[in-house]
Motif scaffolding. Structure first.
Motif, PDB file in Angstrom:
ATOM      1  N   ASP A 301      65.982  35.109 -14.457  1.00  0.00           N
ATOM      2  CA  ASP A 301      65.506  33.926 -15.150  1.00  0.00           C
ATOM      3  C   ASP A 301      66.645  32.917 -15.232  1.00  0.00           C
ATOM      4  O   ASP A 301      67.696  33.100 -14.600  1.00  0.00           O
ATOM      5  CB  ASP A 301      64.956  34.278 -16.539  1.00  0.00           C
ATOM      6  CG  ASP A 301      65.977  35.014 -17.402  1.00  0.00           C
ATOM      7  OD1 ASP A 301      67.161  34.640 -17.374  1.00  0.00           O
ATOM      8  OD2 ASP A 301      65.588  35.962 -18.116  1.00  0.00           O
ATOM      9  N   GLU A 302      66.439  31.862 -15.995  1.00  0.00           N
ATOM     10  CA  GLU A 302      67.430  30.794 -16.067  1.00  0.00           C
ATOM     11  C   GLU A 302      68.759  31.252 -16.660  1.00  0.00           C
ATOM     12  O   GLU A 302      69.790  30.617 -16.426  1.00  0.00           O
ATOM     13  CB  GLU A 302      66.865  29.638 -16.897  1.00  0.00           C
ATOM     14  CG  GLU A 302      66.546  30.013 -18.339  1.00  0.00           C
ATOM     15  CD  GLU A 302      65.771  28.942 -19.070  1.00  0.00           C
ATOM     16  OE1 GLU A 302      65.221  28.053 -18.373  1.00  0.00           O
ATOM     17  OE2 GLU A 302      65.723  28.981 -20.316  1.00  0.00           O
ATOM     18  N   LYS A 309      66.161  27.013 -13.656  1.00  0.00           N
ATOM     19  CA  LYS A 309      65.635  26.197 -14.752  1.00  0.00           C
ATOM     20  C   LYS A 309      65.075  24.881 -14.240  1.00  0.00           C
ATOM     21  O   LYS A 309      64.110  24.349 -14.803  1.00  0.00           O
ATOM     22  CB  LYS A 309      66.755  25.942 -15.766  1.00  0.00           C
ATOM     23  CG  LYS A 309      66.323  25.130 -16.978  1.00  0.00           C
ATOM     24  CD  LYS A 309      67.469  24.963 -17.963  1.00  0.00           C
ATOM     25  CE  LYS A 309      67.028  24.187 -19.203  1.00  0.00           C
ATOM     26  NZ  LYS A 309      68.141  24.031 -20.171  1.00  0.00           N
ATOM     27  N   GLY A 314      60.823  31.813 -11.996  1.00  0.00           N
ATOM     28  CA  GLY A 314      61.567  33.054 -12.063  1.00  0.00           C
ATOM     29  C   GLY A 314      61.406  33.854 -10.781  1.00  0.00           C
ATOM     30  O   GLY A 314      60.550  33.559  -9.935  1.00  0.00           O
ATOM     31  N   SER A 394      57.578  30.636 -14.635  1.00  0.00           N
ATOM     32  CA  SER A 394      58.416  30.308 -15.787  1.00  0.00           C
ATOM     33  C   SER A 394      59.806  30.858 -15.551  1.00  0.00           C
ATOM     34  O   SER A 394      59.969  32.003 -15.109  1.00  0.00           O
ATOM     35  CB  SER A 394      57.844  30.891 -17.078  1.00  0.00           C
ATOM     36  OG  SER A 394      58.740  30.685 -18.162  1.00  0.00           O
ATOM     37  N   ALA A 395      60.821  30.039 -15.846  1.00  0.00           N
ATOM     38  CA  ALA A 395      62.209  30.480 -15.725  1.00  0.00           C
ATOM     39  C   ALA A 395      62.706  31.114 -17.012  1.00  0.00           C
ATOM     40  O   ALA A 395      63.836  31.595 -17.070  1.00  0.00           O
ATOM     41  CB  ALA A 395      63.105  29.303 -15.343  1.00  0.00           C
ATOM     42  N   ARG A 396      61.878  31.116 -18.047  1.00  0.00           N
ATOM     43  CA  ARG A 396      62.275  31.759 -19.299  1.00  0.00           C
ATOM     44  C   ARG A 396      62.068  33.268 -19.205  1.00  0.00           C
ATOM     45  O   ARG A 396      61.360  33.759 -18.329  1.00  0.00           O
ATOM     46  CB  ARG A 396      61.461  31.187 -20.462  1.00  0.00           C
ATOM     47  CG  ARG A 396      61.749  29.723 -20.744  1.00  0.00           C
ATOM     48  CD  ARG A 396      60.992  29.251 -21.969  1.00  0.00           C
ATOM     49  NE  ARG A 396      59.552  29.268 -21.756  1.00  0.00           N
ATOM     50  CZ  ARG A 396      58.646  29.099 -22.723  1.00  0.00           C
ATOM     51  NH1 ARG A 396      59.056  28.918 -23.976  1.00  0.00           N
ATOM     52  NH2 ARG A 396      57.361  29.111 -22.456  1.00  0.00           N
ATOM     53  N   ARG A 397      62.699  34.003 -20.092  1.00  0.00           N
ATOM     54  CA  ARG A 397      62.579  35.447 -20.099  1.00  0.00           C
ATOM     55  C   ARG A 397      61.125  35.834 -20.374  1.00  0.00           C
ATOM     56  O   ARG A 397      60.531  35.385 -21.336  1.00  0.00           O
ATOM     57  CB  ARG A 397      63.505  36.022 -21.168  1.00  0.00           C
ATOM     58  CG  ARG A 397      63.795  37.485 -21.011  1.00  0.00           C
ATOM     59  CD  ARG A 397      65.171  37.823 -21.540  1.00  0.00           C
ATOM     60  NE  ARG A 397      66.237  37.304 -20.697  1.00  0.00           N
ATOM     61  CZ  ARG A 397      67.482  37.072 -21.131  1.00  0.00           C
ATOM     62  NH1 ARG A 397      67.783  37.291 -22.385  1.00  0.00           N
ATOM     63  NH2 ARG A 397      68.397  36.618 -20.291  1.00  0.00           N
ATOM     64  N   ASN A 398      60.582  36.682 -19.527  1.00  0.00           N
ATOM     65  CA  ASN A 398      59.142  36.929 -19.558  1.00  0.00           C
ATOM     66  C   ASN A 398      58.730  37.951 -20.619  1.00  0.00           C
ATOM     67  O   ASN A 398      57.736  37.775 -21.306  1.00  0.00           O
ATOM     68  CB  ASN A 398      58.669  37.399 -18.177  1.00  0.00           C
ATOM     69  CG  ASN A 398      57.161  37.513 -18.103  1.00  0.00           C
ATOM     70  OD1 ASN A 398      56.442  36.731 -18.721  1.00  0.00           O
ATOM     71  ND2 ASN A 398      56.680  38.495 -17.368  1.00  0.00           N
TER      72      ASN A 398
END
Length: 460
Positions: A301-302, A309, A314, A394-398
């Motif tokens: 992720d980012e 980001k 991701g 999504s680049a955020r933690r999944n």
């Protein structure tokens, strides 16, 4: 996006699934990554993307694209337009993917081979030599090129194509900087007088550049061009300084200099210097996030690779041993696209109403997608391991939510409330939920099933 918009999008996806599930079409088994092999008599699954579209084909290579679900056109097709397509780039040895920019950003993943990628980063040229397992981000609008300078190794790249900023051309729009008769450079759209003034050269010199290329977007490198690129490869990135000034001939590198400004190599600024840009990230050089006797998985992720980001995308890789299973789970944050890198198995997807939406066999090269919130699992065949790679939206933690296994939400919520929800006693529910002692990646089920004393057959 507000909650109302998210609900609307989910309803559109459900309607699309219901519509597409009734359609029978000819399928395609992606025999080579991104290639085609016809499979007759199959029924299309809405979660298995079974057609790849050829967008580039030359003697030097090929580009194919598998469109994200529902994106056959902006105005039609089954369901809403997807923000992501999956691209496959093939380049023969000693070839160049000529300089261009796209209306879509790319995350490149090197599946096989080595490649040198150059792109404009903060008004200068950045170059990186990529090997198998490397990923790198190319922003939309950033001019780039790729060189497969090796001998005997066909390059294969898998990439995400983020269409969120696209111009509605399908499946993406290239703007070629390099070019001539085929493809045509966007520079050629200006009249000769304007270009002569802009370059500060004669119209004949400009015409000589813009009328030479006929090999298409991916060209074979031969003769002096191949020798020069091979010398640069051996001397190191951006350390070999071209001799065009002495030889008196123009190349696409000078063309870029004239179009993009002095930052790309103004002759008055002396030697070209590399721009400091983000390094590639190799997915095989780090420890997995999870590993047991039945496989491993990792997700980027980012926080792991900051350039992700920019596209809000991701990356993940999963490897399952023969017969093992990625436990049924839900992605609460992102839609997932997967490409089978090796082996075979099955992908199971469940609809929100609790019915099976898909149970499809997959093999090397197949592409599948899983909508956000939909429960699913992957199962390796008993004949060998299954490896797949993919992108998430999504680049955020999944933080996937597992439905089964020692770390599942059923285990975490075990109590009278959960038992009442199933309409059984807590003891009965606990007996089933606690029978699986593994987490995340589960072992294959013994066959025939082992029957515990007084119980139904379960996996030990």
């Amino acid at each position: 996006m507000g909650r109302r918009s998210e609900v609307t999008l989910l309803l559109l996806q459900l309607l699309a699934v219901a519509s597409c599930c009734t359609m029978a079409v000819t399928g395609y088994r992606e025999r080579e990554i991104g290639g085609e092999e016809e499979v007759r008599g199959t029924t299309a699954s809405p979660f298995k993307l079974e057609k790849s579209e050829q967008v580039v084909k030359t003697e030097g290579g090929e580009v194919r694209v598998v469109r994200g679900f529902g994106s056959s056109s902006k105005w039609g097709g089954c369901g809403p337009v997807s923000p992501m397509h999956i691209g496959f780039i093939f380049m023969e040895p000693k070839t160049l993917f000529i300089p261009q920019y796209l209306d879509s950003s790319l995350i490149l993943f090197v599946h096989r081979g080595d490649v040198r990628v150059g792109w404009i980063y903060k008004d200068g040229l950045a170059e990186r030599q990529l090997k198998m397992g490397d990923i790198i981000h190319i922003p939309a609008g950033s001019t780039f090129y790729m060189v497969n300078a090796g001998e005997g190794q066909r390059l294969q790249i898998i990439c995400s194509i983020d269409t969120s900023d696209s111009m509605d051309f399908s499946p993406y729009q290239s703007f070629f900087i390099g070019g001539g008769m085929y493809p045509t450079s966007v520079v050629a759209g200006f009249d000769m007088g304007t270009l002569s003034t802009a370059f500060n050269v004669t119209e004949e010199e400009v015409q000589a550049i813009l009328g030479s290329q006929t090999g298409g977007p991916i060209v074979l490198l031969t003769g002096e061009a191949a020798e020069r690129i091979d010398r640069r490869r051996r001397k190191g990135l951006l350390e070999f300084h071209d001799e065009e000034e002495e030889d008196g001939w123009w190349t696409w590198r000078k063309l870029l200099t004239g179009i993009l400004g002095g930052g790309f190599g103004d002759r008055n600024r002396g030697k070209k210097r590399p721009v400091r840009s983000p390094d590639p990230y190799n997915v095989y050089d780090r420890d997995p996030d999870f590993r047991n006797d039945y496989g491993w998985s990792l997700a980027l992720d980012e926080h792991d690779y900051h350039p992700l980001k920019h596209s809000d995308i991701g990356v993940y890789v999963v490897n399952l041993t023969a017969g093992s299973m990625m436990a049924p789970h839900v992605n609460p944050r992102a839609t997932e696209y997967g490409v089978v890198l090796g082996g075979s198995g099955e992908v199971h997807v469940v609809s929100p109403n609790g019915t099976g939406a898909m149970k499809a066999e997959v093999a090397e090269g197949d592409v599948f997608w899983i909508p956000r919130y939909f429960p699913f699992c992957q199962v390796a065949s008993r004949s060998g391991p299954l490896e797949f790679f993919g992108f998430t939206t999504s680049a955020r933690r999944n933080r996937p939510q597992f439905l089964v296994g020692a770390s599942s939400i059923l285990t975490a919520m075990m109590g009278p409330e959960l038992a009442a929800g199933f309409g059984v006693s807590e003891e009965q529910l606990r007996d089933v939920v606690d029978a699986q002692r593994e987490a995340t990646i589960l072992p294959s089920r013994p066959w025939p099933p082992v029957r515990r004393e007084g119980k139904t057959p379960v996996n030990r």
